[in-house]
Design a protein around this motif. Structure first.
Motif, PDB file in Angstrom:
ATOM      1  N   GLY A  42     -27.539  33.628  45.947  1.00 49.44           N
ATOM      2  CA  GLY A  42     -26.086  33.402  46.073  1.00 49.44           C
ATOM      3  C   GLY A  42     -25.490  33.957  47.355  1.00 49.44           C
ATOM      4  O   GLY A  42     -24.482  34.670  47.321  1.00 49.44           O
ATOM      5  N   SER A  98     -24.208  32.209  50.022  1.00 48.01           N
ATOM      6  CA  SER A  98     -23.331  31.333  50.817  1.00 48.01           C
ATOM      7  C   SER A  98     -21.983  32.001  51.084  1.00 48.01           C
ATOM      8  O   SER A  98     -21.274  31.614  52.009  1.00 48.01           O
ATOM      9  N   SER A  99     -21.616  32.993  50.276  1.00 48.76           N
ATOM     10  CA  SER A  99     -20.302  33.643  50.449  1.00 48.76           C
ATOM     11  C   SER A  99     -20.314  35.013  49.775  1.00 48.76           C
ATOM     12  O   SER A  99     -21.304  35.405  49.145  1.00 48.76           O
ATOM     13  N   ILE A 134     -20.245  38.631  48.112  1.00 47.43           N
ATOM     14  CA  ILE A 134     -21.106  39.818  48.024  1.00 47.43           C
ATOM     15  C   ILE A 134     -22.517  39.500  48.530  1.00 47.43           C
ATOM     16  O   ILE A 134     -23.114  40.293  49.275  1.00 47.43           O
ATOM     17  N   ARG A 152     -27.848  27.923  46.780  1.00 44.66           N
ATOM     18  CA  ARG A 152     -28.214  26.667  46.104  1.00 44.66           C
ATOM     19  C   ARG A 152     -27.961  25.461  46.999  1.00 44.66           C
ATOM     20  O   ARG A 152     -28.570  24.417  46.827  1.00 44.66           O
ATOM     21  N   LYS A 160     -23.999  24.912  52.994  1.00 39.63           N
ATOM     22  CA  LYS A 160     -22.937  25.929  53.095  1.00 39.63           C
ATOM     23  C   LYS A 160     -23.391  27.164  53.870  1.00 39.63           C
ATOM     24  O   LYS A 160     -22.823  28.238  53.720  1.00 39.63           O
ATOM     25  N   ASP A 171     -31.853  27.595  43.930  1.00 40.06           N
ATOM     26  CA  ASP A 171     -30.832  27.378  42.897  1.00 40.06           C
ATOM     27  C   ASP A 171     -31.346  28.067  41.635  1.00 40.06           C
ATOM     28  O   ASP A 171     -32.402  27.679  41.106  1.00 40.06           O
ATOM     29  N   VAL A 172     -30.613  29.064  41.146  1.00 42.37           N
ATOM     30  CA  VAL A 172     -31.135  29.816  39.987  1.00 42.37           C
ATOM     31  C   VAL A 172     -31.228  28.948  38.733  1.00 42.37           C
ATOM     32  O   VAL A 172     -31.952  29.288  37.799  1.00 42.37           O
ATOM     33  N   ASN A 210     -27.814  38.192  42.587  1.00 44.55           N
ATOM     34  CA  ASN A 210     -26.371  38.263  42.837  1.00 44.55           C
ATOM     35  C   ASN A 210     -25.634  36.991  42.409  1.00 44.55           C
ATOM     36  O   ASN A 210     -24.470  37.063  42.015  1.00 44.55           O
ATOM     37  N   THR A 260     -23.862  42.823  38.076  1.00 47.08           N
ATOM     38  CA  THR A 260     -23.090  42.420  36.887  1.00 47.08           C
ATOM     39  C   THR A 260     -21.617  42.623  37.209  1.00 47.08           C
ATOM     40  O   THR A 260     -21.108  42.058  38.175  1.00 47.08           O
ATOM     41  N   TYR A 286     -17.650  34.766  30.386  1.00 48.70           N
ATOM     42  CA  TYR A 286     -18.150  35.418  31.609  1.00 48.70           C
ATOM     43  C   TYR A 286     -18.603  36.836  31.256  1.00 48.70           C
ATOM     44  O   TYR A 286     -19.720  37.251  31.584  1.00 48.70           O
ATOM     45  N   LYS A 298     -22.340  38.720  31.347  1.00 48.27           N
ATOM     46  CA  LYS A 298     -22.651  39.954  32.082  1.00 48.27           C
ATOM     47  C   LYS A 298     -23.141  41.050  31.122  1.00 48.27           C
ATOM     48  O   LYS A 298     -24.011  41.839  31.468  1.00 48.27           O
ATOM     49  N   GLY A 324     -15.794  46.299  40.165  1.00 48.55           N
ATOM     50  CA  GLY A 324     -14.519  45.863  39.578  1.00 48.55           C
ATOM     51  C   GLY A 324     -14.096  44.637  40.377  1.00 48.55           C
ATOM     52  O   GLY A 324     -14.959  43.912  40.898  1.00 48.55           O
ATOM     53  N   VAL A 329     -13.199  42.115  43.294  1.00 42.51           N
ATOM     54  CA  VAL A 329     -13.619  42.029  44.700  1.00 42.51           C
ATOM     55  C   VAL A 329     -12.961  40.786  45.297  1.00 42.51           C
ATOM     56  O   VAL A 329     -12.946  39.728  44.659  1.00 42.51           O
ATOM     57  N   THR A 389     -13.329  37.864  47.064  1.00 42.58           N
ATOM     58  CA  THR A 389     -14.329  36.905  47.561  1.00 42.58           C
ATOM     59  C   THR A 389     -13.858  35.517  47.118  1.00 42.58           C
ATOM     60  O   THR A 389     -12.757  35.365  46.587  1.00 42.58           O
ATOM     61  N   ASN A 444     -13.757  29.813  42.815  1.00 44.19           N
ATOM     62  CA  ASN A 444     -14.868  29.097  42.170  1.00 44.19           C
ATOM     63  C   ASN A 444     -14.857  29.255  40.653  1.00 44.19           C
ATOM     64  O   ASN A 444     -15.722  28.716  39.979  1.00 44.19           O
TER      65      ASN A 444
HETATM   66  N1  LIG Z   1     -15.488  38.817  42.942  1.00 45.99           N
HETATM   67  C1  LIG Z   1     -15.360  39.625  41.907  1.00 45.99           C
HETATM   68  O1  LIG Z   1     -14.249  40.025  41.540  1.00 45.99           O
HETATM   69  C2  LIG Z   1     -16.600  40.132  41.190  1.00 45.99           C
HETATM   70  C3  LIG Z   1     -16.467  41.268  40.375  1.00 45.99           C
HETATM   71  C4  LIG Z   1     -17.571  41.751  39.685  1.00 45.99           C
HETATM   72  C5  LIG Z   1     -18.784  41.084  39.805  1.00 45.99           C
HETATM   73  N2  LIG Z   1     -18.887  39.985  40.587  1.00 45.99           N
HETATM   74  C6  LIG Z   1     -20.204  39.307  40.652  1.00 45.99           C
HETATM   75  O2  LIG Z   1     -20.667  39.320  41.978  1.00 45.99           O
HETATM   76  C7  LIG Z   1     -21.564  38.218  42.175  1.00 45.99           C
HETATM   77  C8  LIG Z   1     -21.196  37.499  43.466  1.00 45.99           C
HETATM   78  O3  LIG Z   1     -19.887  36.969  43.338  1.00 45.99           O
HETATM   79  P1  LIG Z   1     -18.843  36.916  44.554  1.00 45.99           P
HETATM   80  O4  LIG Z   1     -17.679  37.735  44.182  1.00 45.99           O
HETATM   81  O5  LIG Z   1     -19.534  37.170  45.823  1.00 45.99           O
HETATM   82  O6  LIG Z   1     -18.357  35.382  44.432  1.00 45.99           O
HETATM   83  P2  LIG Z   1     -18.671  34.091  45.325  1.00 45.99           P
HETATM   84  O7  LIG Z   1     -18.211  34.334  46.720  1.00 45.99           O
HETATM   85  O8  LIG Z   1     -18.100  32.938  44.570  1.00 45.99           O
HETATM   86  O9  LIG Z   1     -20.268  34.010  45.338  1.00 45.99           O
HETATM   87  C9  LIG Z   1     -21.007  33.530  44.252  1.00 45.99           C
HETATM   88  C10 LIG Z   1     -22.301  33.001  44.802  1.00 45.99           C
HETATM   89  O10 LIG Z   1     -23.127  32.541  43.713  1.00 45.99           O
HETATM   90  C11 LIG Z   1     -23.625  31.289  44.087  1.00 45.99           C
HETATM   91  N3  LIG Z   1     -24.107  30.468  42.991  1.00 45.99           N
HETATM   92  C12 LIG Z   1     -23.425  29.907  41.959  1.00 45.99           C
HETATM   93  N4  LIG Z   1     -24.260  29.195  41.179  1.00 45.99           N
HETATM   94  C13 LIG Z   1     -25.503  29.321  41.731  1.00 45.99           C
HETATM   95  C14 LIG Z   1     -26.782  28.818  41.404  1.00 45.99           C
HETATM   96  N5  LIG Z   1     -26.979  28.003  40.357  1.00 45.99           N
HETATM   97  N6  LIG Z   1     -27.852  29.154  42.194  1.00 45.99           N
HETATM   98  C15 LIG Z   1     -27.680  29.954  43.268  1.00 45.99           C
HETATM   99  N7  LIG Z   1     -26.482  30.428  43.655  1.00 45.99           N
HETATM  100  C16 LIG Z   1     -25.411  30.116  42.885  1.00 45.99           C
HETATM  101  C17 LIG Z   1     -22.481  30.624  44.836  1.00 45.99           C
HETATM  102  O11 LIG Z   1     -22.938  29.488  45.549  1.00 45.99           O
HETATM  103  P3  LIG Z   1     -21.953  28.252  45.965  1.00 45.99           P
HETATM  104  O12 LIG Z   1     -21.314  28.656  47.256  1.00 45.99           O
HETATM  105  O13 LIG Z   1     -22.875  27.099  46.113  1.00 45.99           O
HETATM  106  O14 LIG Z   1     -20.945  28.096  44.854  1.00 45.99           O
HETATM  107  C18 LIG Z   1     -22.091  31.801  45.732  1.00 45.99           C
HETATM  108  O15 LIG Z   1     -22.975  31.905  46.818  1.00 45.99           O
HETATM  109  C19 LIG Z   1     -21.465  37.358  40.925  1.00 45.99           C
HETATM  110  O16 LIG Z   1     -22.583  37.586  40.095  1.00 45.99           O
HETATM  111  C20 LIG Z   1     -20.191  37.850  40.253  1.00 45.99           C
HETATM  112  O17 LIG Z   1     -20.228  37.675  38.864  1.00 45.99           O
HETATM  113  C21 LIG Z   1     -17.835  39.484  41.288  1.00 45.99           C
END
Ligand SMILES: NC(=O)c1ccc[n+]([C@@H]2O[C@H](COP(=O)([O-])OP(=O)(O)OC[C@H]3O[C@@H](n4cnc5c(N)ncnc54)[C@H](OP(=O)(O)O)[C@@H]3O)[C@@H](O)[C@H]2O)c1
Length: 286
Positions: free
Chosen positions: A10, A12-13, A15, A36, A40, A62-63, A89, A140, A154, A158, A185, A187, A189, A194
């Motif tokens: 994951g 592309s964007s 964390i 995936r 991107k 792609d997971v 991630n 998580t 969701y 987790k 907590g 973040v 992003t 999404n």
């Molecule tokens: N942002 C928050 O507030 C927050 C808080 C706590 C935990 N988290 C966790 O942190 C992790 C990263 O999230 P983020 O905040 O960085 O959000 P994000 O910018 O939306 O990143 C999510 C990443 O997961 C990828 N993804 C989705 N489905 C996938 C698949 N089938 N195979 C491979 N990659 C896939 C997305 O790819 P695409 O670009 O193709 O969609 C993107 O690269 C997640 O597990 C999320 O649950 C986030």
């Protein structure tokens, strides 16, 4: 010294992107940053700068599609003879009135956040067992130890990864495979943009009564306001991930902020769960 070989999902964007860049800039890391949809990859290429194709390699994974695992794992082993760290991630959110959540959306969340993560972990355990070493880091959320209203499935996904990780950490202790949980907590992003990939909010569902819709809007707005005050950046979380993978004795759990640590303490120390309910009771009253 041979570099430490890291695979991240994951990227592309958010964390994942930051974790790849922060690690690739360390002197002793080589990072396979996967996504995936490699269409991107532009933002990661830009952020990687001079590390691109030197210590940071972008590959497709792609997971939800286990056929995409083998080419990346074969390349890693053929080029480096080992894989030291897996960072699970990739993940998706779901924000919806629970009784309106479509079951196919729930399956999509679980297939991505739980089953996909587990299948990739399963593919990598034999490699790490053979090496008698490895570290698997699962991203998580605070929502994986304490529920968040309307983020129901969701959070359920987790919580599933938290239970899976605790179990595996003991199962594979003797094989010298370490496990860590990163529990951010909020973040800032693309996560919130999404969040509706799996379903709508249910607000346009004529079967849901108006009181429920009003309560959803009020509580989600109030939680969003509280979250905005404590939100971190993707880079903040990447630094915690780096700490986890460089700690001599990695912890099982890493919260990424004081807010996260407070929520974790509340959930993990109060075995009755009453403090958790009281906190939301106060939120609803306000
Ligand atoms: N942002 C928050 O507030 C927050 C808080 C706590 C935990 N988290 C966790 O942190 C992790 C990263 O999230 P983020 O905040 O960085 O959000 P994000 O910018 O939306 O990143 C999510 C990443 O997961 C990828 N993804 C989705 N489905 C996938 C698949 N089938 N195979 C491979 N990659 C896939 C997305 O790819 P695409 O670009 O193709 O969609 C993107 O690269 C997640 O597990 C999320 O649950 C986030």
């Amino acid at each position: 010294m041979a570099p430490r070989i890291v695979l991240i999902t994951g990227c592309s964007s958010g964390i994942g992107l930051w974790a790849a860049v922060v690690m690739a800039k360390q002197p002793d890391f080589k990072v396979y940053a996967t996504m995936r949809n490699t269409g991107k990859k532009g933002d990661l290429e830009k952020a990687a700068g001079g590390c691109l194709d030197k210590t940071l390699f972008i590959r497709k994974l792609d997971v939800k599609d286990d056929k995409t695992f083998k080419p990346v794992l074969d390349e890693i082993i053929n080029s480096n003879g080992k894989l030291d760290v897996l960072i699970n991630n990739a993940g998706l959110g779901m924000l919806t009135i629970s009784e309106a959540a479509p079951v196919e959306g729930v399956r999509h969340i679980f297939d991505t956040n739980v089953i996909g993560l587990f299948q990739l972990t399963q593919a990598i355990i034999p490699i790490m067992k053979k090496q008698k070493a490895g570290h698997i880091v699962n991203v998580t959320s605070v929502g994986g130890i304490a529920g968040v209203p309307y983020n129901t499935m969701y959070c359920a996904s987790k919580f599933a990864v938290e239970g899976m990780t605790e179990s595996l950490a003991v199962e594979l202790m003797d094989d010298n495979i370490r496990f860590s949980l990163i529990e951010p907590g909020p973040v800032n992003t693309s996560f919130r943009e999404n969040i509706q990939e799996a379903s709508g909010t249910g607000l346009d569902n004529p079967d849901i009564d108006e009181d429920t819709k009003k309560k959803f809007v009020t509580l989600v707005n109030s939680i969003s306001d509280s979250f905005a005050k404590v939100a971190q950046t993707g880079e903040d979380i990447a630094k915690v991930i780096l700490k986890a993978v460089t700690d001599e004795k990695p912890c099982l759990r890493y919260q990424t902020s004081e807010y996260g640590a407070m929520r974790a303490k509340q959930a993990l120390v109060d075995s009755t769960g009453n403090n958790f309910l009281d906190m939301f009771r106060a939120e609803i009253k306000n």
